[in-house]
Design an enzyme around this catalytic site. Structure first.
Site, PDB file in Angstrom:
ATOM      1  N   TYR A  45      -4.170   2.157  15.637  1.00 44.55           N
ATOM      2  CA  TYR A  45      -2.928   2.013  16.382  1.00 44.55           C
ATOM      3  C   TYR A  45      -3.138   1.834  17.884  1.00 44.55           C
ATOM      4  CZ  TYR A  45      -0.304   3.749  12.274  1.00 44.55           C
ATOM      5  OH  TYR A  45       0.247   3.909  11.029  1.00 44.55           O
ATOM      6  N   GLU A  70      -3.166   0.568   7.955  1.00 46.29           N
ATOM      7  CA  GLU A  70      -2.008   0.901   8.788  1.00 46.29           C
ATOM      8  C   GLU A  70      -2.214   0.342  10.186  1.00 46.29           C
ATOM      9  OE1 GLU A  70      -0.895   5.015   9.031  1.00 46.29           O
ATOM     10  OE2 GLU A  70      -1.229   5.375   6.901  1.00 46.29           O
ATOM     11  N   GLU A  95       8.727  10.981   9.757  1.00 37.72           N
ATOM     12  CA  GLU A  95       7.477  10.859  10.502  1.00 37.72           C
ATOM     13  C   GLU A  95       6.840  12.225  10.759  1.00 37.72           C
ATOM     14  OE1 GLU A  95       5.295   8.690  11.387  1.00 37.72           O
ATOM     15  OE2 GLU A  95       6.376   7.111  10.318  1.00 37.72           O
ATOM     16  N   TRP A  96       6.546  12.912   9.655  1.00 33.85           N
ATOM     17  CA  TRP A  96       5.808  14.168   9.710  1.00 33.85           C
ATOM     18  C   TRP A  96       6.442  15.161  10.692  1.00 33.85           C
ATOM     19  CZ3 TRP A  96       3.437  13.986   5.376  1.00 33.85           C
ATOM     20  CH2 TRP A  96       2.860  12.806   4.921  1.00 33.85           C
ATOM     21  N   ASN A 125      -6.289   9.481   2.640  1.00 35.21           N
ATOM     22  CA  ASN A 125      -5.821   8.853   3.877  1.00 35.21           C
ATOM     23  C   ASN A 125      -6.050   9.768   5.073  1.00 35.21           C
ATOM     24  OD1 ASN A 125      -3.977   6.741   5.320  1.00 35.21           O
ATOM     25  ND2 ASN A 125      -3.132   8.721   5.899  1.00 35.21           N
ATOM     26  N   ARG A 156       0.860  -1.181   0.000  1.00 31.51           N
ATOM     27  CA  ARG A 156       0.000   0.000   0.000  1.00 31.51           C
ATOM     28  C   ARG A 156       0.901   1.237   0.000  1.00 31.51           C
ATOM     29  NH1 ARG A 156      -1.828   3.832   4.528  1.00 31.51           N
ATOM     30  NH2 ARG A 156      -3.340   5.062   3.394  1.00 31.51           N
ATOM     31  N   ASN A 201      -7.074   2.718   9.567  1.00 32.60           N
ATOM     32  CA  ASN A 201      -5.787   2.850  10.258  1.00 32.60           C
ATOM     33  C   ASN A 201      -6.076   2.793  11.751  1.00 32.60           C
ATOM     34  OD1 ASN A 201      -4.759   3.280   7.717  1.00 32.60           O
ATOM     35  ND2 ASN A 201      -4.264   5.439   8.037  1.00 32.60           N
TER      36      ASN A 201
END
Length: 489
Positions: A322, A393, A449-450, A187, A97, A320
């Site tokens: 987590y 994710e 990571e952003w 996303n 993906r 997504n």
């Protein structure tokens, strides 16, 4: 204590399953893959005719990125995609993906002239995947809006963005849809709206008028998604035979007590996350709880809008997931941002006796709570008539620490335990009757990571940012390789 005991009892029931989870616990056609996104891994920001994105500007703005870094090079996937695809194949994953960079296809976002170099790059990626027997799962938009669209029309704040996104989507379907059979439009629209227009922690970094802009941006994303779905369903699906969905994210909210106000707070919290986007797509309007709390700040769907979003239904929900939180009703949540404050929900990570909801990963927001995954999946199934679900994710991060020896970093036992626990809960959700069809781990590689820059590592594969960006599979990557081999045993 009753509430905690019930949840922990449910968790204990699956402890043995967690330690023994196998590929054979999943249906034969269930697909396992890995995920990335264009801005986080590609680099090559000034190459191949690519235009600037809002993240290019944001990451170069002083104080926006924790370590002062940017993704101009990142892990250089733009030049090393074949090496990375070889890694995916070697580990045994059957799906990848990834996202397409909008400014690589239309540098100014306007859609007047396609960038052939950008088309060629993604053709090469897709063809390389198929040569290795890996199925491409393509996301059209993973946060990297062409800068010109933001500067010229206001980006997601202007309804014109719907038309420009539709042109972009159409071009991608036309050029790649003969080989790509799995599409997602946007996303995590929640994060884009809240991070970009409420707290300002993400590009474009606005916090000027959060009580209006947050919900306006989200509204236009729903319409843009629906426009892309309509184009695919009416123009391409019959010929190309693929499917298309939206990727939402949800931090599961578990009521901290049996009190009705806390139960309602938990329900409200989930509706503000999932319902914000899925309710309109399935029922034609925002959740009643959002209408009650936000009033006229929440835009209305016109009859024309409703026809668009309901007459071209998406094929699946991308999720997504987590982490989870314990929540309770609170007049003042103490949270930052209009979106969080308006929910009247306070979050916590400790049960009444002080025990943590789960072990903390590197990021402040990420606690390891496998049972929350199963609950989110069940909620989507129960609320939206059991749609097909693909987990796009799921993963955890470690803190970057240059003083730790490489071999120690690569032996990521906690990440292995994380995946065992969460994947076991996905297997249980399927046994519950939830129509889960695929799972992608985040992320293939350590990457940008952003706003955290390179201070957090989510990858199955370690990237040495100091020494030539060399790739080193971690123990979690090897665990997946063994897990995926298990299907024939």
């Amino acid at each position: 204590m009753a509430k905690k005991k019930l949840v922990l009892k449910q968790e204990e029931e699956h402890d043995s399953v967690t330690t023994q989870v196998r590929r054979a616990d999943f249906p034969p056609h269930f697909v396992f893959g890995v995920s990335t996104s264009s801005y986080q891994i590609e680099g090559g920001v000034d190459e191949g005719g690519r235009g600037k994105s809002i993240w290019d500007v944001f990451s170069h703005t002083e104080g926006k990125i924790v370590d002062g870094s940017n993704a101009d090079v990142s892990v250089d996937h733009y030049h090393r995609y074949k090496e990375d695809i070889d890694l995916i194949a070697e580990l045994g994953f059957k799906a990848y993906r990834f996202s397409i960079s909008w400014p690589r296809i239309f540098p100014d976002g306007l859609g007047t002239k396609v960038n052939e170099e950008g088309i060629a790059f993604y053709n090469n990626v897709i063809d390389s995947l198929l040569e290795k027997g890996i199925e491409p799962f393509v996301t059209l938009y993973h946060w990297d809006l062409p800068l010109h669209l933001h500067d010229s029309i206001g980006g997601w704040l202007n309804k014109q963005i719907v038309d420009y996104f539709a042109i972009f989507a159409d071009a991608c379907f036309a050029h790649f849809g003969d080989r790509v059979k799995n599409w997602t439009t946007i996303n995590e629209p929640l994060h884009i709206a809240v991070g970009g227009y409420d707290t300002g922690r993400s590009a474009p970094g606005r916090s000027h008028n959060p009580s209006v802009e947050t919900y306006l941006a989200a509204h236009h994303m729903i319409l843009a998604h629906s426009a892309a779905v309509s184009i695919y369903q009416n123009k391409y699906k019959e010929k190309q035979g693929g499917q298309i969905g939206l990727v939402v994210d949800c931090e599961w909210a578990e009521a901290n007590s049996d009190k009705i106000e806390d139960q309602c707070a938990a329900q409200r919290r989930v509706e503000f996350q999932l319902g914000w986007f899925l309710h309109p797509l399935y029922f034609g309007d925002y959740p009643k709880t959002m209408r009650e709390r936000l009033g006229d700040r929440l835009p209305e769907f016109t009859d024309e809008d409703k026809e668009l979003i309901l007459n071209g239904p998406m094929d699946f929900v991308g999720l997504n997931q987590y982490t989870s939180r314990l929540v309770f009703h609170a007049e003042d949540s103490g949270e930052e941002g209009h979106f969080e404050k308006s929910q009247q929900v306070a979050k916590m990570v400790e049960w009444e006796d002080g025990e943590m909801i789960g072990e903390k990963a590197a990021s402040d927001w990420l606690y390891i709570v496998p049972w929350g995954m199963r609950k989110v999946l069940k909620y989507i199934s129960d609320t939206y008539n059991n749609p097909p679900i693909y987990i796009m994710e799921n993963g955890m991060d470690d803190e970057e620490n240059e003083n730790v020896p490489l071999q120690e970093v690569l032996d990521d036992k906690r990440r292995v335990a994380f995946y065992k626990g969460y994947i076991a809960e996905v297997a249980q959700a399927i046994k519950d009757g939830v129509d889960v069809r695929g799972y992608c781990a985040w992320s293939l590689l350590d990457n940008f990571e952003w706003s955290h820059g390179y201070t957090k590592r989510f990858g199955l594969v370690y990237v040495d940012f100091k020494k030539g960006l060399t790739r080193h599979p971690k123990s979690s990557a090897i665990w997946f390789k063994d897990f995926l081999k298990d299907s024939q045993e």
